[in-house]
Motif scaffolding. Structure first.
Motif, PDB file in Angstrom:
ATOM      1  N   TRP A  76      -3.244 -15.220  10.792  1.00 55.30           N
ATOM      2  CA  TRP A  76      -4.374 -16.116  10.956  1.00 55.30           C
ATOM      3  C   TRP A  76      -5.062 -15.825  12.283  1.00 55.30           C
ATOM      4  CZ3 TRP A  76       0.085 -17.224   8.558  1.00 55.30           C
ATOM      5  CH2 TRP A  76       0.018 -17.847   7.306  1.00 55.30           C
ATOM      6  N   ASP A  77      -6.386 -15.944  12.293  1.00 53.87           N
ATOM      7  CA  ASP A  77      -7.106 -15.780  13.548  1.00 53.87           C
ATOM      8  C   ASP A  77      -7.154 -17.117  14.290  1.00 53.87           C
ATOM      9  OD1 ASP A  77      -9.079 -17.311  12.333  1.00 53.87           O
ATOM     10  OD2 ASP A  77     -10.604 -15.743  12.361  1.00 53.87           O
ATOM     11  N   ASP A  78      -7.891 -17.178  15.387  1.00 59.65           N
ATOM     12  CA  ASP A  78      -7.904 -18.390  16.186  1.00 59.65           C
ATOM     13  C   ASP A  78      -8.763 -19.495  15.590  1.00 59.65           C
ATOM     14  OD1 ASP A  78     -10.305 -17.126  16.626  1.00 59.65           O
ATOM     15  OD2 ASP A  78     -10.129 -17.049  18.812  1.00 59.65           O
ATOM     16  N   LYS A  79      -9.389 -19.232  14.429  1.00 65.47           N
ATOM     17  CA  LYS A  79     -10.117 -20.263  13.694  1.00 65.47           C
ATOM     18  C   LYS A  79      -9.387 -20.637  12.412  1.00 65.47           C
ATOM     19  CE  LYS A  79     -13.542 -20.338  16.628  1.00 65.47           C
ATOM     20  NZ  LYS A  79     -12.981 -19.407  17.624  1.00 65.47           N
ATOM     21  N   GLN A  80      -8.106 -20.282  12.339  1.00 69.67           N
ATOM     22  CA  GLN A  80      -7.227 -20.632  11.218  1.00 69.67           C
ATOM     23  C   GLN A  80      -7.650 -19.983   9.904  1.00 69.67           C
ATOM     24  OE1 GLN A  80      -6.456 -24.844  10.945  1.00 69.67           O
ATOM     25  NE2 GLN A  80      -5.917 -25.031  13.099  1.00 69.67           N
ATOM     26  N   ARG A  81      -8.250 -18.805   9.984  1.00 68.29           N
ATOM     27  CA  ARG A  81      -8.629 -18.047   8.795  1.00 68.29           C
ATOM     28  C   ARG A  81      -7.566 -17.008   8.497  1.00 68.29           C
ATOM     29  NH1 ARG A  81     -14.465 -17.674  11.527  1.00 68.29           N
ATOM     30  NH2 ARG A  81     -13.236 -16.305  12.858  1.00 68.29           N
ATOM     31  N   LEU A  82      -7.187 -16.936   7.234  1.00 69.54           N
ATOM     32  CA  LEU A  82      -6.091 -16.073   6.803  1.00 69.54           C
ATOM     33  C   LEU A  82      -6.586 -14.676   6.447  1.00 69.54           C
ATOM     34  CD1 LEU A  82      -3.131 -15.615   5.900  1.00 69.54           C
ATOM     35  CD2 LEU A  82      -3.751 -16.649   3.697  1.00 69.54           C
ATOM     36  N   PHE A  83      -5.838 -13.666   6.903  1.00 70.54           N
ATOM     37  CA  PHE A  83      -6.074 -12.266   6.562  1.00 70.54           C
ATOM     38  C   PHE A  83      -4.786 -11.677   5.989  1.00 70.54           C
ATOM     39  CE2 PHE A  83      -9.090 -13.478   9.727  1.00 70.54           C
ATOM     40  CZ  PHE A  83     -10.276 -12.848   9.367  1.00 70.54           C
ATOM     41  N   ALA A  84      -4.935 -10.672   5.129  1.00 66.53           N
ATOM     42  CA  ALA A  84      -3.772 -10.050   4.504  1.00 66.53           C
ATOM     43  C   ALA A  84      -4.005  -8.555   4.322  1.00 66.53           C
ATOM     44  CB  ALA A  84      -3.490 -10.691   3.143  1.00 66.53           C
ATOM     45  N   SER A  85      -2.942  -7.782   4.546  1.00 71.93           N
ATOM     46  CA  SER A  85      -2.996  -6.339   4.285  1.00 71.93           C
ATOM     47  C   SER A  85      -2.380  -6.058   2.925  1.00 71.93           C
ATOM     48  CB  SER A  85      -2.240  -5.569   5.369  1.00 71.93           C
ATOM     49  OG  SER A  85      -0.879  -5.946   5.391  1.00 71.93           O
ATOM     50  N   GLU A  86      -2.863  -4.999   2.298  1.00 69.66           N
ATOM     51  CA  GLU A  86      -2.436  -4.710   0.929  1.00 69.66           C
ATOM     52  C   GLU A  86      -2.379  -3.210   0.685  1.00 69.66           C
ATOM     53  OE1 GLU A  86      -3.897  -5.770  -3.626  1.00 69.66           O
ATOM     54  OE2 GLU A  86      -4.483  -7.034  -1.930  1.00 69.66           O
ATOM     55  N   PHE A  87      -1.277  -2.779   0.071  1.00 71.33           N
ATOM     56  CA  PHE A  87      -1.118  -1.383  -0.323  1.00 71.33           C
ATOM     57  C   PHE A  87      -2.011  -1.050  -1.506  1.00 71.33           C
ATOM     58  CE2 PHE A  87       2.991  -2.148   1.670  1.00 71.33           C
ATOM     59  CZ  PHE A  87       3.208  -0.976   2.360  1.00 71.33           C
ATOM     60  N   GLY A  88      -2.767   0.036  -1.395  1.00 78.08           N
ATOM     61  CA  GLY A  88      -3.429   0.594  -2.555  1.00 78.08           C
ATOM     62  C   GLY A  88      -2.485   1.534  -3.299  1.00 78.08           C
ATOM     63  N   GLN A  89      -3.018   2.198  -4.302  1.00 77.24           N
ATOM     64  CA  GLN A  89      -2.180   3.142  -5.049  1.00 77.24           C
ATOM     65  C   GLN A  89      -2.356   4.558  -4.521  1.00 77.24           C
ATOM     66  OE1 GLN A  89      -2.059   3.263  -9.499  1.00 77.24           O
ATOM     67  NE2 GLN A  89      -2.644   5.369  -9.084  1.00 77.24           N
ATOM     68  N   ASP A  90      -3.435   5.199  -4.884  1.00 76.80           N
ATOM     69  CA  ASP A  90      -3.671   6.574  -4.457  1.00 76.80           C
ATOM     70  C   ASP A  90      -4.920   6.705  -3.595  1.00 76.80           C
ATOM     71  OD1 ASP A  90      -1.510   7.590  -6.015  1.00 76.80           O
ATOM     72  OD2 ASP A  90      -2.768   7.404  -7.789  1.00 76.80           O
ATOM     73  N   THR A  91      -5.743   5.663  -3.565  1.00 79.66           N
ATOM     74  CA  THR A  91      -7.072   5.827  -2.988  1.00 79.66           C
ATOM     75  C   THR A  91      -7.302   4.949  -1.768  1.00 79.66           C
ATOM     76  OG1 THR A  91      -7.849   6.242  -5.251  1.00 79.66           O
ATOM     77  CG2 THR A  91      -9.525   5.955  -3.549  1.00 79.66           C
ATOM     78  N   TRP A  92      -7.248   3.614  -1.920  1.00 82.17           N
ATOM     79  CA  TRP A  92      -7.650   2.719  -0.843  1.00 82.17           C
ATOM     80  C   TRP A  92      -6.593   1.666  -0.543  1.00 82.17           C
ATOM     81  CZ3 TRP A  92     -11.351   4.875   1.603  1.00 82.17           C
ATOM     82  CH2 TRP A  92     -12.413   5.501   0.952  1.00 82.17           C
ATOM     83  N   ASP A  93      -6.190   1.598   0.726  1.00 82.59           N
ATOM     84  CA  ASP A  93      -5.466   0.439   1.251  1.00 82.59           C
ATOM     85  C   ASP A  93      -6.495  -0.547   1.780  1.00 82.59           C
ATOM     86  OD1 ASP A  93      -2.894   1.508   0.793  1.00 82.59           O
ATOM     87  OD2 ASP A  93      -2.990   2.636   2.670  1.00 82.59           O
ATOM     88  N   GLU A  94      -6.091  -1.826   1.915  1.00 83.97           N
ATOM     89  CA  GLU A  94      -7.072  -2.857   2.196  1.00 83.97           C
ATOM     90  C   GLU A  94      -6.627  -3.827   3.292  1.00 83.97           C
ATOM     91  OE1 GLU A  94      -8.386  -3.222  -2.542  1.00 83.97           O
ATOM     92  OE2 GLU A  94      -7.672  -4.978  -1.451  1.00 83.97           O
ATOM     93  N   LEU A  95      -7.621  -4.339   4.028  1.00 85.91           N
ATOM     94  CA  LEU A  95      -7.456  -5.556   4.810  1.00 85.91           C
ATOM     95  C   LEU A  95      -8.426  -6.568   4.222  1.00 85.91           C
ATOM     96  CD1 LEU A  95      -6.250  -7.111   7.244  1.00 85.91           C
ATOM     97  CD2 LEU A  95      -8.251  -6.366   8.549  1.00 85.91           C
ATOM     98  N   ASN A  96      -7.884  -7.727   3.806  1.00 84.77           N
ATOM     99  CA  ASN A  96      -8.681  -8.731   3.125  1.00 84.77           C
ATOM    100  C   ASN A  96      -8.755 -10.028   3.916  1.00 84.77           C
ATOM    101  OD1 ASN A  96      -9.402  -7.562   0.438  1.00 84.77           O
ATOM    102  ND2 ASN A  96      -7.183  -7.331   0.280  1.00 84.77           N
ATOM    103  N   ALA A  97      -9.917 -10.674   3.863  1.00 80.03           N
ATOM    104  CA  ALA A  97     -10.068 -12.058   4.310  1.00 80.03           C
ATOM    105  C   ALA A  97      -9.800 -12.931   3.085  1.00 80.03           C
ATOM    106  CB  ALA A  97     -11.473 -12.296   4.852  1.00 80.03           C
ATOM    107  N   ILE A  98      -8.837 -13.819   3.191  1.00 75.34           N
ATOM    108  CA  ILE A  98      -8.343 -14.536   2.020  1.00 75.34           C
ATOM    109  C   ILE A  98      -9.082 -15.854   1.820  1.00 75.34           C
ATOM    110  CG2 ILE A  98      -6.322 -15.566   0.914  1.00 75.34           C
ATOM    111  CD1 ILE A  98      -6.303 -12.466   1.138  1.00 75.34           C
TER     112      ILE A  98
END
Length: 382
Positions: A244-266
């Motif tokens: 969580w950032d300092d404004k209480q917003r959640l972020f998550a990292s995620e494994f891709g398969q062969d192409t793209w890994d991700e950082l998401n704002a949830i």
């Protein structure tokens, strides 16, 4: 560095298609209305933007000789607890001396592949209840338990018997998720994987490929987007980073398969696309990531928020990524540090005063262990 970033990193919102690959989960390759009390990524943007370029300084090696370390939690006295995925143990590390004390072995853990004893977290009421939460792979599922920590007992006997608070998360040889964390709302969040069965991620009745939001007792948390359900977001492949950032917003990292890994704002109730989308898609049905990487430079596990940026540990990528934030967007191109310096990186956690704890992951069966592996490092970052 500029050329690498231009080729490997796209600041985007989204996804491309792809199938499931057994090795991709751990870096070997390849909306309903929001409710009060739930962290929201749409809070007003009041923070200043961190600089586009940051810095990392390795202050010291805190501890070494760890076996398949995975989860990390900081005790009120500043000591660290670290879980061993394959040995199913939790160890206390004195950050001043590096001394390691075995708390005990967690019963019921069945290590195999990417499964075993994974994330750990302290109860919000730890000062009075002394409870340590853990996510692990059992013989039948992935589950979350809590255990009493009693430092007055002899080494090796300081953990009480696991009390299961939540079970039934699908298990697999790969994609077991496993990161747990208590949010600023006092609720327990868990990142799960789809266990290599791609269809589970889009099935809101299934617990695989989700972020779950629970009470400390393991019930669906009040205000969840789907009434009576622990599901907070879905359409994930394998979530192993929550912050969580300092404004209480959640972020998550995620494994891709062969192409793209991700950082998401949830966003509560949102669909993140897997298996129909991997990385940027622009499809309005799915939430696009705020940043994406080719899998060979990331394969992300843990994340932490420090000094206005998300810091993301890369397994196959063997580097630490900095993603400066403004609101729920990446404010500038992600920046890589420690590339191929310490091998696979598993977990990052805030250490206070602009510092990070960083845990390596070279003894997990996919790394190339060197003398001293695995280790916990202390970093100063900006």
């Amino acid at each position: 560095m500029t050329g690498v970033l231009a080729a490997a990193v796209l600041l985007v919102a989204g996804c491309s298609s792809g199938g499931s690959s057994p090795g991709g989960g751990d870096g070997s390759g390849g909306a309903p209305s929001r409710t009060a009390g739930a962290p929201s990524p749409s809070a007003p943007d009041r923070e200043s933007t961190p600089p586009a370029k940051g810095s990392v300084k390795v202050l010291r090696t805190v501890a070494q000789g760890l076996n398949s370390p995975w989860g990390l939690a900081e005790l009120p006295d500043g000591a660290l607890l670290v879980s061993s995925r394959d040995q199913a143990t939790i160890t206390r590390v004195d950050v001043k001396t590096g001394r390691k004390t075995l708390l005990g072995t967690v019963s019921g853990v069945a290590p195999e592949g990417e499964g075993g004893l994974l994330g750990i977290a302290l109860s919000p009421g730890f000062a009075s209840d002394h409870m340590v939460y853990a996510c692990f792979t059992s013989a039948s599922d992935n589950r979350i338990v809590r255990m009493l920590y009693d430092p007055a007992k002899p080494a090796g006997e300081q953990l009480g018997a696991p009390d299961t608070v939540f079970k039934g998360i699908p298990k697999g040889f790969v994609h077991n998720g496993g990161r747990i964390a208590f949010g600023p709302d006092g609720m327990l969040y868990a990142g799960t994987g789809e266990s290599g069965r791609r269809g589970l991620a889009q099935d809101r009745k299934n617990l695989g490929g989700k972020i779950l939001r629970l009470t400390p007792e393991g019930e669906p948390a009040p205000g969840n987007p789907f009434p009576g359900s622990p599901v907070y977001s879905y359409g994930h492949r394998n979530v192993q980073g929550l912050a969580w950032d300092d404004k209480q917003r959640l972020f998550a990292s995620e494994f891709g398969q062969d192409t793209w890994d991700e950082l998401n704002a949830i966003k509560p109730g949102a669909n993140y696309g897997w298996p129909d989308a991997e990385g940027r898609s622009g499809d309005p049905r799915y939430q696009d990531p705020i940043a994406q990487w080719h899998t060979d430079v990331a394969s992300p596990s843990g994340i932490a928020y420090v000094e206005g940026s998300i810091w993301m540990a890369g397994l196959k990528g063997e580097r630490l990524w900095r993603i400066p934030l403004k609101d729920t967007r990446a404010a500038a191109a992600p920046q890589a540090f420690l590339t191929h310096t310490y091998g696979r990186l598993r977990t990052v956690a805030p250490a206070g005063d602009g510092r990070l704890w960083l845990v390596t992951s070279n003894t997990d069966g996919r790394g190339d262990p060197k003398k001293g592996d695995d280790r916990i490092l202390e970093l100063r970052v900006s």
